[in-house]
Each structure stands twice: as structure tokens, then as C-alpha cells.
Design a protein around this motif. Sequence first.
Motif, PDB file in Angstrom:
ATOM      1  N   ALA A 184       0.818  -1.215   0.000  1.00  0.00           N
ATOM      2  CA  ALA A 184       0.000   0.000   0.000  1.00  0.00           C
ATOM      3  C   ALA A 184       0.853   1.266   0.000  1.00  0.00           C
ATOM      4  O   ALA A 184       0.517   2.258  -0.660  1.00  0.00           O
ATOM      5  CB  ALA A 184      -0.941  -0.001   1.211  1.00  0.00           C
ATOM      6  N   VAL A 185       1.950   1.255   0.739  1.00  0.00           N
ATOM      7  CA  VAL A 185       2.785   2.458   0.820  1.00  0.00           C
ATOM      8  C   VAL A 185       3.410   2.804  -0.537  1.00  0.00           C
ATOM      9  O   VAL A 185       3.281   3.936  -1.009  1.00  0.00           O
ATOM     10  CB  VAL A 185       3.856   2.301   1.917  1.00  0.00           C
ATOM     11  CG1 VAL A 185       4.787   3.503   1.929  1.00  0.00           C
ATOM     12  CG2 VAL A 185       3.189   2.148   3.285  1.00  0.00           C
ATOM     13  N   PRO A 186       4.101   1.860  -1.207  1.00  0.00           N
ATOM     14  CA  PRO A 186       4.635   2.226  -2.529  1.00  0.00           C
ATOM     15  C   PRO A 186       3.555   2.534  -3.551  1.00  0.00           C
ATOM     16  O   PRO A 186       3.760   3.368  -4.435  1.00  0.00           O
ATOM     17  CB  PRO A 186       5.465   1.001  -2.934  1.00  0.00           C
ATOM     18  CG  PRO A 186       5.015  -0.109  -2.059  1.00  0.00           C
ATOM     19  CD  PRO A 186       4.559   0.516  -0.790  1.00  0.00           C
ATOM     20  N   ALA A 187       2.377   1.876  -3.457  1.00  0.00           N
ATOM     21  CA  ALA A 187       1.297   2.181  -4.397  1.00  0.00           C
ATOM     22  C   ALA A 187       0.865   3.639  -4.255  1.00  0.00           C
ATOM     23  O   ALA A 187       0.647   4.343  -5.249  1.00  0.00           O
ATOM     24  CB  ALA A 187       0.104   1.253  -4.162  1.00  0.00           C
ATOM     25  N   THR A 188       0.738   4.110  -3.018  1.00  0.00           N
ATOM     26  CA  THR A 188       0.376   5.509  -2.787  1.00  0.00           C
ATOM     27  C   THR A 188       1.464   6.432  -3.313  1.00  0.00           C
ATOM     28  O   THR A 188       1.175   7.481  -3.911  1.00  0.00           O
ATOM     29  CB  THR A 188       0.158   5.756  -1.287  1.00  0.00           C
ATOM     30  OG1 THR A 188      -0.740   4.780  -0.752  1.00  0.00           O
ATOM     31  CG2 THR A 188      -0.419   7.146  -1.044  1.00  0.00           C
ATOM     32  N   GLY A 189       2.722   6.049  -3.092  1.00  0.00           N
ATOM     33  CA  GLY A 189       3.824   6.863  -3.599  1.00  0.00           C
ATOM     34  C   GLY A 189       3.813   6.980  -5.109  1.00  0.00           C
ATOM     35  O   GLY A 189       3.987   8.079  -5.660  1.00  0.00           O
ATOM     36  N   TRP A 190       3.581   5.850  -5.814  1.00  0.00           N
ATOM     37  CA  TRP A 190       3.521   5.904  -7.284  1.00  0.00           C
ATOM     38  C   TRP A 190       2.372   6.797  -7.754  1.00  0.00           C
ATOM     39  O   TRP A 190       2.538   7.596  -8.685  1.00  0.00           O
ATOM     40  CB  TRP A 190       3.333   4.504  -7.856  1.00  0.00           C
ATOM     41  CG  TRP A 190       4.535   3.610  -7.787  1.00  0.00           C
ATOM     42  CD1 TRP A 190       4.618   2.393  -7.185  1.00  0.00           C
ATOM     43  CD2 TRP A 190       5.824   3.845  -8.363  1.00  0.00           C
ATOM     44  NE1 TRP A 190       5.875   1.865  -7.334  1.00  0.00           N
ATOM     45  CE2 TRP A 190       6.634   2.734  -8.064  1.00  0.00           C
ATOM     46  CE3 TRP A 190       6.369   4.897  -9.098  1.00  0.00           C
ATOM     47  CZ2 TRP A 190       7.960   2.631  -8.467  1.00  0.00           C
ATOM     48  CZ3 TRP A 190       7.704   4.796  -9.510  1.00  0.00           C
ATOM     49  CH2 TRP A 190       8.476   3.686  -9.199  1.00  0.00           C
ATOM     50  N   MET A 191       1.203   6.676  -7.116  1.00  0.00           N
ATOM     51  CA  MET A 191       0.066   7.510  -7.515  1.00  0.00           C
ATOM     52  C   MET A 191       0.400   8.982  -7.337  1.00  0.00           C
ATOM     53  O   MET A 191       0.151   9.807  -8.219  1.00  0.00           O
ATOM     54  CB  MET A 191      -1.174   7.135  -6.703  1.00  0.00           C
ATOM     55  CG  MET A 191      -1.775   5.784  -7.058  1.00  0.00           C
ATOM     56  SD  MET A 191      -3.330   5.440  -6.171  1.00  0.00           S
ATOM     57  CE  MET A 191      -4.463   6.563  -7.014  1.00  0.00           C
ATOM     58  N   LEU A 192       0.968   9.317  -6.181  1.00  0.00           N
ATOM     59  CA  LEU A 192       1.273  10.714  -5.891  1.00  0.00           C
ATOM     60  C   LEU A 192       2.302  11.272  -6.868  1.00  0.00           C
ATOM     61  O   LEU A 192       2.165  12.397  -7.375  1.00  0.00           O
ATOM     62  CB  LEU A 192       1.782  10.816  -4.453  1.00  0.00           C
ATOM     63  CG  LEU A 192       1.961  12.219  -3.869  1.00  0.00           C
ATOM     64  CD1 LEU A 192       0.652  12.997  -3.939  1.00  0.00           C
ATOM     65  CD2 LEU A 192       2.445  12.121  -2.428  1.00  0.00           C
ATOM     66  N   MET A 193       3.316  10.503  -7.182  1.00  0.00           N
ATOM     67  CA  MET A 193       4.354  10.987  -8.087  1.00  0.00           C
ATOM     68  C   MET A 193       3.837  11.215  -9.505  1.00  0.00           C
ATOM     69  O   MET A 193       4.250  12.153 -10.184  1.00  0.00           O
ATOM     70  CB  MET A 193       5.528  10.004  -8.094  1.00  0.00           C
ATOM     71  CG  MET A 193       6.298   9.998  -6.785  1.00  0.00           C
ATOM     72  SD  MET A 193       7.596   8.751  -6.741  1.00  0.00           S
ATOM     73  CE  MET A 193       8.212   8.970  -5.062  1.00  0.00           C
ATOM     74  N   HIS A 194       2.919  10.357  -9.949  1.00  0.00           N
ATOM     75  CA  HIS A 194       2.342  10.563 -11.280  1.00  0.00           C
ATOM     76  C   HIS A 194       1.314  11.698 -11.281  1.00  0.00           C
ATOM     77  O   HIS A 194       1.193  12.408 -12.284  1.00  0.00           O
ATOM     78  CB  HIS A 194       1.715   9.262 -11.772  1.00  0.00           C
ATOM     79  CG  HIS A 194       2.714   8.261 -12.257  1.00  0.00           C
ATOM     80  ND1 HIS A 194       3.403   8.420 -13.440  1.00  0.00           N
ATOM     81  CD2 HIS A 194       3.163   7.101 -11.708  1.00  0.00           C
ATOM     82  CE1 HIS A 194       4.233   7.396 -13.611  1.00  0.00           C
ATOM     83  NE2 HIS A 194       4.107   6.577 -12.573  1.00  0.00           N
ATOM     84  N   ILE A 195       0.604  11.883 -10.186  1.00  0.00           N
ATOM     85  CA  ILE A 195      -0.347  13.002 -10.104  1.00  0.00           C
ATOM     86  C   ILE A 195       0.398  14.332 -10.153  1.00  0.00           C
ATOM     87  O   ILE A 195      -0.074  15.306 -10.759  1.00  0.00           O
ATOM     88  CB  ILE A 195      -1.180  12.892  -8.807  1.00  0.00           C
ATOM     89  CG1 ILE A 195      -2.188  11.738  -8.922  1.00  0.00           C
ATOM     90  CG2 ILE A 195      -1.917  14.200  -8.512  1.00  0.00           C
ATOM     91  CD1 ILE A 195      -2.901  11.418  -7.629  1.00  0.00           C
ATOM     92  N   LEU A 196       1.564  14.390  -9.538  1.00  0.00           N
ATOM     93  CA  LEU A 196       2.326  15.637  -9.471  1.00  0.00           C
ATOM     94  C   LEU A 196       3.196  15.882 -10.700  1.00  0.00           C
ATOM     95  O   LEU A 196       3.889  16.895 -10.778  1.00  0.00           O
ATOM     96  CB  LEU A 196       3.227  15.620  -8.228  1.00  0.00           C
ATOM     97  CG  LEU A 196       2.510  15.561  -6.878  1.00  0.00           C
ATOM     98  CD1 LEU A 196       3.513  15.346  -5.760  1.00  0.00           C
ATOM     99  CD2 LEU A 196       1.709  16.831  -6.640  1.00  0.00           C
ATOM    100  N   ASP A 197       3.172  14.999 -11.654  1.00  0.00           N
ATOM    101  CA  ASP A 197       4.007  15.111 -12.850  1.00  0.00           C
ATOM    102  C   ASP A 197       3.664  16.397 -13.621  1.00  0.00           C
ATOM    103  O   ASP A 197       2.573  16.530 -14.178  1.00  0.00           O
ATOM    104  CB  ASP A 197       3.772  13.890 -13.747  1.00  0.00           C
ATOM    105  CG  ASP A 197       4.764  13.798 -14.894  1.00  0.00           C
ATOM    106  OD1 ASP A 197       5.417  14.812 -15.201  1.00  0.00           O
ATOM    107  OD2 ASP A 197       4.867  12.709 -15.497  1.00  0.00           O
ATOM    108  N   PRO A 198       4.579  17.370 -13.673  1.00  0.00           N
ATOM    109  CA  PRO A 198       4.281  18.631 -14.373  1.00  0.00           C
ATOM    110  C   PRO A 198       4.165  18.462 -15.887  1.00  0.00           C
ATOM    111  O   PRO A 198       3.678  19.364 -16.573  1.00  0.00           O
ATOM    112  CB  PRO A 198       5.470  19.524 -14.002  1.00  0.00           C
ATOM    113  CG  PRO A 198       6.580  18.570 -13.704  1.00  0.00           C
ATOM    114  CD  PRO A 198       5.933  17.364 -13.090  1.00  0.00           C
TER     115      PRO A 198
END
Length: 559
Positions: A321-335
Motif C-alpha cells: 500500500a505504501v509504494p502504491a500511494t507513492g507511485w500515484m502521488l508521483m504521477h499526479i504531481l508530474d508537471p
Amino acid sequence: MGFQVLLAVPLGLAAICLFTFLKTNLLYQIAIRDKSLEKEPPALPHSIPWLGHVFGFLTPVPGLFFSKILLWYSRAHGGASMKLAGRNIRLIFSTTAVQALLKVKPDVANSETMIRDMMCKGLGTSDVDYAKYVGHGRHLEHEVSSKYLLRPTGADVLLRQFARVMKKGLMEESLRLSGPADKRGEAVHLYGWLRSFMFKASATSFFGERIFTEYPEIVREFWDFEPRFLDLLFGVPKFVNCEPHSAQQRVVKGMTRWVKANDRDMAGKTPNPDIPDQDWEPRWGSRLVRAREALFQDLELSAQGRASMELGLLFALNANAVPATGWMLMHILDPRKPDILPRIMKEIQEAVDAADPNGDLDFDLPTLINQPLLQSLFQEVLRLYVDVLVTRAVYQDMKLPTEDSQTTLLIKKGTIAMAPSYVNHYDPTGYAGAPVEEFDAERFLVRAGQETADPSGNDGVIYDEKSSNKVSKKPYAFSPGATGAKMIPFGGGRTMCPGRVFAKREVFSSLALVLLNFDITTLAGPRSYKVPGVVASYSGSGIIGHGEMLSKAKKQELV
């Protein structure tokens, strides 16, 4: 004479390897030309007797072994055979065959061998404790999980406690970052920053507060152990690498201290999971853990055995769950994809607007987990970053159908059937949108009204949870079955991950709480921004971890 002997040894080994390759390659060429409608998967050539493909398989680069195979080996064969340290493995590529494998009866093929290895090798459960657990105990543990974790009602109770702890931690962080307007904020490694809050929240909500006082080193020692778990599972010997074994001993010892401290306080009494109005208490935590501990005590497991079992639950909660949340957040913040963040924030805000003002969550959970873009993004994370091996030891010959209705795969007893998620998650013919090697947040969106059922047979449980009080009016909808491809991010069959319902709630809630409470600015611009690559890991590692990304977290007033 001595020199000639020394020279003869490597030459002899080279000759053996060459002979092995020529022989296995000849057998492979014969096998792929066999037009029989019922046959075993062709055996892939190899050079080293007995060891077979073990060095390629254990290459710590996710997907590399299977991608190399598929460069020259056709998926149309439906499967392949390989040898791993004397074990005869049957790789299943056909999605139809995978679905059939997940439904076979336990007396034909089951995952008991893998479960034993996970518990005894990976988690440090003794043979004595495993013998007490493996019979009736395992069935009862499944019933406990079904009652307190798998059902949405049980998962929601746990989620509320998780969200309370997570929110408290984020509020304290927000106050820490407060300061003059021109100096507000701090550069952080985003994944490490996120991981600390999620681990504290999940461990507290499931195991109680006391685990941190009895075992204060838990955060550091758990994350030392987590990336080394597969070294233990695959049997890497101590003389090759002793650190995985040391990390396991440290974390099991710490968990055992917590179990024994609670036992002293209980003075022989068994934890009661069904006390009215006590969803959580600081000693044992949740109803789920109290029910598990009551079961383990009834089975007369040792304190260390119970600790290793709870370590397995802690591992399941955080390693994925922790890395899944990290991947989602990093792609959401992709400029480079500037429209994704505002659209995600709009979906989160809709869940906030629908929240019960008298409730203890900042958002309405059914609304949040049914938002189409959020679900599509989560599904894409599971497709791109999950690496699992659904494994069954075969005890009776079985025939698995393939997409070609006239062809079947014959899997003989004494072998191991293995379905690697990478093969089908990266099938270029199975997915619309961007190339399968790229992340596409909208890959699983279709026009509203064109949704199809979840092909994995888990409708209403993992992906497509229908809200009873909210009807979406968006022009697009989430559809996990839109491509007709089969995905197995949580495994399948009787051994499907029991924490999958809570995991989705945990990921979505963590994401919402972070984005509601912080403005996060990436330090890299659109041209230089790069989502971190995956970390080195063996096949079967679950959701693959990632490197660090430097970001700046700023305080934002609560909505």
C-alpha cells in the motif's frame, strides 16, 4: 601436468554447458513445432545442468527475465517450461489458462508449499508453530480475516482509525512546517516522507499504540527487513548474504517483545474481539488483531510464532500500500501532465462535499473510492508496478484451456505452475492508450455507459465499488474490463490477498489526506521532471518500490 589438470576442469565444465545447451535447444525446437492440440509447454533452452535458468530468474531487475524470453519466444504457445535449481516450473502465459489455474481444486494444485516458505523462510515461523497452524488454524484465520478485514464494513472501521492517526500526524507536520510566509515549507524525499506517516497510521490502527513503546525501533527495523524478504524466500544462504537473516531476527525479536508484554498485562486472559463499542484499544489495537491473537493462543502457538504471524500482517499492510500511494502521488504531481492534478483534486473535493458533517472522516469514502480517474490511476499503478508470481504445486495432471479453444496445456503432477503478472500486464495487444511501457492515468477510462465487468471476477470488491447514494454524472467512467486483459495484482483463487479491500481504502484515503493538507511543489520543471525508476528487486516482489524524489511540502489550511 598440474597445469593440464587445472585447464581440463574449466574446459570440462564448458563442454558440459555446451552439450546441455545444444541438447535443450534441440528439444525446444522439436517442441515448438509440435502441432498436437494437447501438449506440455515447450521447455526453454538452458546451459547449466540442474540450476537451469536460476541466474536469469534471480536477476534483480523487475520484469527483465520475462521480457528477454518474450523477445524471441511467442506468447501464442500459451506457456513455457523452465528449470530452477532442480524444480520443474511451468510458466503460464495464456490468460484463459491462468483463469482456469485459479479455479482448480486444492487436491489438484495448491499454494501450500509457497505459503510454508513464506511463513517459515520469510517470516521466521518455526516448523513446530507452522505444524499447529497449517491444519484447522489456517481455515479459522481465513474466517477471522473475512469477518474483520475482507468485508467492507470491517475494512471501513479500520480505515476510520487509520485516517485519524494519519490526519493527526499530518497536522503535526503541518504545524512543524509553519513559519513566516516566505520561508514556509521544506524540501523532502517524498516517498520517505510519505512512508513514515502511512506506516505509523497502519501499525497503530491495526496493532495499537503500545507496539511503538515496547518496540521503538520498529519503523527502522521493518524497512530494513522488507526489501530483503525475497532473499529469505528464495533461500539465499547466510554465507552468501547474512543481512536478510539478521534483519529477520531483529524484527521478529522486537515483535515478540510486544506480544510478551501484552501477555503479561492480560495475565492469562484471551483477547476479546467482540466487546461492544471497542473497535480499537491501545494494547492489541483492532478487533482483527484481537481475534487473530485469540485464535493463535487457542492453537497454542509460541510467543515468537504469534509475533511472526503478526509480522506477516504488518508486511502485507505496508509493503504494497505504501509504494502504491507513492507511485500515484508521483504521477499526479508530474508537471508534464498538468491536467491530472486539478482533475484529481476535483474528484477528491466531490468526496469532501459529500462527507457527513458529523462523521470522523474528511471525505465520503464510497464517493472517493468510486471516482473514475482515481480508480483508473490506481489500476494503472497496479498494472505497471505490480510484479507477482501466482504459484501452484501440481499434485495431479491437469489440462488448462487456452484462447485457442482447440488447444490445451498439459501440466503434469510433480511440477510447479507459475503465472507471472508481468507477462500479461505488459501485453501490448491487451491495452488501449499509450504504449504498455508508459504510465497512462486514463488507460482505464471509457465513455459513461460503456463500462464492462471486472474480468477477474471481483466486481464490487476491489475495483468497481458501487456507491448507493451517489450517481456519477461525468462523461467518462472507470472500466477495469475495457481491454479484456486479465490482471492479477492481488493473486487469485483461494489465496487472493485478504487485505485488498482495506488496501484500496488505505491508498485512496492517504492520497486524499496528503493532497488536502499540503501543497506539494516538485523541484524539477516539466523538462527535467522524471518519475523515479523501480528499485532492484526479484520477480514476485509485489508492488515494486521506487527511488526518492525531492519535493517541497507546504502547509495548506484544512478544507
